[in-house]
Design a protein around this motif. Sequence first.
Motif, PDB file in Angstrom:
ATOM      1  N   LEU A 117      -9.183  13.930   1.470  1.00  0.00           N
ATOM      2  CA  LEU A 117      -7.826  13.389   1.607  1.00  0.00           C
ATOM      3  C   LEU A 117      -7.634  12.293   2.757  1.00  0.00           C
ATOM      4  N   SER A 118      -8.642  12.137   3.698  1.00  0.00           N
ATOM      5  CA  SER A 118      -8.193  11.490   4.883  1.00  0.00           C
ATOM      6  C   SER A 118      -7.955  10.134   4.816  1.00  0.00           C
ATOM      7  N   HIS A 119      -8.412   9.522   3.539  1.00  0.00           N
ATOM      8  CA  HIS A 119      -8.019   8.152   3.524  1.00  0.00           C
ATOM      9  C   HIS A 119      -6.584   8.098   3.175  1.00  0.00           C
ATOM     10  N   LEU A 120      -5.895   8.907   3.015  1.00  0.00           N
ATOM     11  CA  LEU A 120      -4.376   8.662   3.204  1.00  0.00           C
ATOM     12  C   LEU A 120      -3.738   8.343   4.297  1.00  0.00           C
ATOM     13  N   ALA A 121      -4.213   8.616   5.500  1.00  0.00           N
ATOM     14  CA  ALA A 121      -3.824   8.071   6.672  1.00  0.00           C
ATOM     15  C   ALA A 121      -3.797   6.459   6.886  1.00  0.00           C
ATOM     16  N   GLY A 122      -4.538   5.831   6.030  1.00  0.00           N
ATOM     17  CA  GLY A 122      -4.472   4.240   6.169  1.00  0.00           C
ATOM     18  C   GLY A 122      -3.563   3.866   5.211  1.00  0.00           C
ATOM     19  N   MET A 123      -2.776   4.612   4.643  1.00  0.00           N
ATOM     20  CA  MET A 123      -1.874   4.196   3.620  1.00  0.00           C
ATOM     21  C   MET A 123      -0.519   4.366   4.071  1.00  0.00           C
ATOM     22  N   SER A 124       0.575   3.500   3.680  1.00  0.00           N
ATOM     23  CA  SER A 124       1.917   3.857   3.874  1.00  0.00           C
ATOM     24  C   SER A 124       2.400   5.075   3.034  1.00  0.00           C
ATOM     25  N   GLU A 127       2.751   4.154  -0.797  1.00  0.00           N
ATOM     26  CA  GLU A 127       1.446   4.190  -1.493  1.00  0.00           C
ATOM     27  C   GLU A 127       0.779   5.570  -1.300  1.00  0.00           C
ATOM     28  N   ALA A 128       0.817   6.134  -0.264  1.00  0.00           N
ATOM     29  CA  ALA A 128      -0.040   7.616  -0.337  1.00  0.00           C
ATOM     30  C   ALA A 128       0.847   8.511  -1.380  1.00  0.00           C
ATOM     31  N   THR A 129       2.107   8.536  -1.513  1.00  0.00           N
ATOM     32  CA  THR A 129       2.873   9.377  -2.249  1.00  0.00           C
ATOM     33  C   THR A 129       2.484   9.065  -3.685  1.00  0.00           C
ATOM     34  N   ALA A 130       2.411   7.727  -4.174  1.00  0.00           N
ATOM     35  CA  ALA A 130       1.911   7.264  -5.578  1.00  0.00           C
ATOM     36  C   ALA A 130       0.383   8.028  -5.879  1.00  0.00           C
ATOM     37  N   TRP A 131      -0.308   7.564  -4.839  1.00  0.00           N
ATOM     38  CA  TRP A 131      -1.750   8.038  -5.044  1.00  0.00           C
ATOM     39  C   TRP A 131      -1.966   9.494  -5.223  1.00  0.00           C
ATOM     40  N   LEU A 132      -1.132  10.376  -4.478  1.00  0.00           N
ATOM     41  CA  LEU A 132      -1.099  11.756  -4.888  1.00  0.00           C
ATOM     42  C   LEU A 132      -0.660  12.244  -5.913  1.00  0.00           C
ATOM     43  N   ALA A 133       0.506  11.806  -6.328  1.00  0.00           N
ATOM     44  CA  ALA A 133       1.280  11.777  -7.792  1.00  0.00           C
ATOM     45  C   ALA A 133       0.319  11.573  -8.892  1.00  0.00           C
ATOM     46  N   SER A 134      -0.447  10.783  -8.701  1.00  0.00           N
ATOM     47  CA  SER A 134      -1.552  10.412 -10.014  1.00  0.00           C
ATOM     48  C   SER A 134      -2.350  11.588 -10.373  1.00  0.00           C
ATOM     49  N   LEU A 135      -2.499  12.543  -9.480  1.00  0.00           N
ATOM     50  CA  LEU A 135      -3.485  13.500  -9.725  1.00  0.00           C
ATOM     51  C   LEU A 135      -2.761  14.444 -10.510  1.00  0.00           C
ATOM     52  N   PRO A 136      -3.554  15.303 -11.377  1.00  0.00           N
ATOM     53  CA  PRO A 136      -2.816  16.282 -12.265  1.00  0.00           C
ATOM     54  C   PRO A 136      -2.168  17.459 -11.616  1.00  0.00           C
ATOM     55  N   GLY A 137      -1.064  17.818 -11.729  1.00  0.00           N
ATOM     56  CA  GLY A 137      -0.443  18.927 -11.227  1.00  0.00           C
ATOM     57  C   GLY A 137       0.219  18.681  -9.827  1.00  0.00           C
ATOM     58  N   GLY A 139       3.331  16.923  -8.243  1.00  0.00           N
ATOM     59  CA  GLY A 139       4.626  15.917  -8.176  1.00  0.00           C
ATOM     60  C   GLY A 139       5.213  15.666  -6.850  1.00  0.00           C
ATOM     61  N   PRO A 140       6.358  14.966  -6.819  1.00  0.00           N
ATOM     62  CA  PRO A 140       6.963  14.513  -5.615  1.00  0.00           C
ATOM     63  C   PRO A 140       6.927  15.619  -4.649  1.00  0.00           C
ATOM     64  N   LYS A 141       7.591  16.730  -4.941  1.00  0.00           N
ATOM     65  CA  LYS A 141       7.399  17.948  -3.793  1.00  0.00           C
ATOM     66  C   LYS A 141       6.053  18.120  -3.227  1.00  0.00           C
ATOM     67  N   THR A 142       4.973  18.261  -4.093  1.00  0.00           N
ATOM     68  CA  THR A 142       3.806  18.428  -3.262  1.00  0.00           C
ATOM     69  C   THR A 142       3.265  17.343  -2.831  1.00  0.00           C
ATOM     70  N   ALA A 143       3.502  16.212  -3.234  1.00  0.00           N
ATOM     71  CA  ALA A 143       2.912  14.900  -2.511  1.00  0.00           C
ATOM     72  C   ALA A 143       3.667  14.852  -1.120  1.00  0.00           C
ATOM     73  N   ALA A 144       4.969  14.960  -1.037  1.00  0.00           N
ATOM     74  CA  ALA A 144       5.754  15.077   0.012  1.00  0.00           C
ATOM     75  C   ALA A 144       5.071  16.123   1.236  1.00  0.00           C
ATOM     76  N   ALA A 145       5.113  17.280   0.316  1.00  0.00           N
ATOM     77  CA  ALA A 145       4.465  18.240   1.412  1.00  0.00           C
ATOM     78  C   ALA A 145       3.096  18.105   2.118  1.00  0.00           C
ATOM     79  N   VAL A 146       2.160  17.520   1.343  1.00  0.00           N
ATOM     80  CA  VAL A 146       1.091  17.002   1.932  1.00  0.00           C
ATOM     81  C   VAL A 146       0.990  16.031   3.043  1.00  0.00           C
ATOM     82  N   LEU A 147       2.010  15.042   2.858  1.00  0.00           N
ATOM     83  CA  LEU A 147       2.175  14.009   3.843  1.00  0.00           C
ATOM     84  C   LEU A 147       2.849  14.500   5.167  1.00  0.00           C
ATOM     85  N   SER A 148       3.930  15.483   4.736  1.00  0.00           N
ATOM     86  CA  SER A 148       5.025  15.842   5.961  1.00  0.00           C
ATOM     87  C   SER A 148       4.068  17.040   6.884  1.00  0.00           C
ATOM     88  N   PHE A 149       3.609  18.288   6.007  1.00  0.00           N
ATOM     89  CA  PHE A 149       3.171  19.126   6.681  1.00  0.00           C
ATOM     90  C   PHE A 149       1.952  19.402   7.253  1.00  0.00           C
TER      91      PHE A 149
END
Length: 242
Positions: A117-124, A127-137, A139-149
């Motif tokens: 998932l290193s490519h997320l570093a080059g996204m806003s 954009e990164a939230t939408a990319w992650l949220a398109s994966l099965p399982g 949602g918004p909380k998991t996507a935000a956790a990946v980006l923040s934590f």
Amino acid sequence: MPLPRPAPAPDATKRDLALEVHRRLCAEYGCPVLYFHALSPLDELVSSLLSHRTKNADSARAFASLRAAFEDWAAVRDAPVAEVERAIAGVTWPEAKAPALQRTLRALTERQGLLDLSHLAGMSVPEATAWLASLPGVGPKTAAAVLSFSTLRGRALPVDSHHHRVAARLGLIPKSLAVGPSHAVLEALLPEDWDAQGFYDHHQMLMRHGQRCCFFRGPACGRCVLRDLCPEGQSRLGTTPA
């Protein structure tokens, strides 16, 4: 892929309330808050998927168990589901989380060609939230956790059940608004010039207040530093908001 729908323009009064809540809770619990770990984005994704409705200590043990039992996340993806379930037995609903985790890892492999998932570093962040949220399982909380934590340290605002409860009681969000859609609404209340640490602190403050004072049952309104700001607290105490 479509970006998340933007939240409505925040009410100025609610924005002021969110900032005053942040100020008081930082004084109560202490800011800035040290990040609790420094996992890669992929590691954080796995950790977050395990943590749903599970105590932090239990999900941390399950994560460590997976790392000890399997060579890498590809091995987790390809293992018999029963082996993954045994490794994460300490979490809530391991029988559901094991196949769900494997589905997410397979979908990521199909999309990227590898588990990374290193490519997320080059996204806003949107954009990164939408990319992650398109994966099965995911949602918004998991996507935000990946980006923040994770080591991405992005300007994303995770909202857990404690955070959501405090925000709803204060009137920052309608009580009828579910946790998922509350992410965009609550994030829109925060200043545009805040950095990732500010977003992280805000989540930590509301979460801690929910854990230590604004309990689901029997909230300790009498000792709450936000009681004069909180309609529900005023109602419980039998007083009128200032």
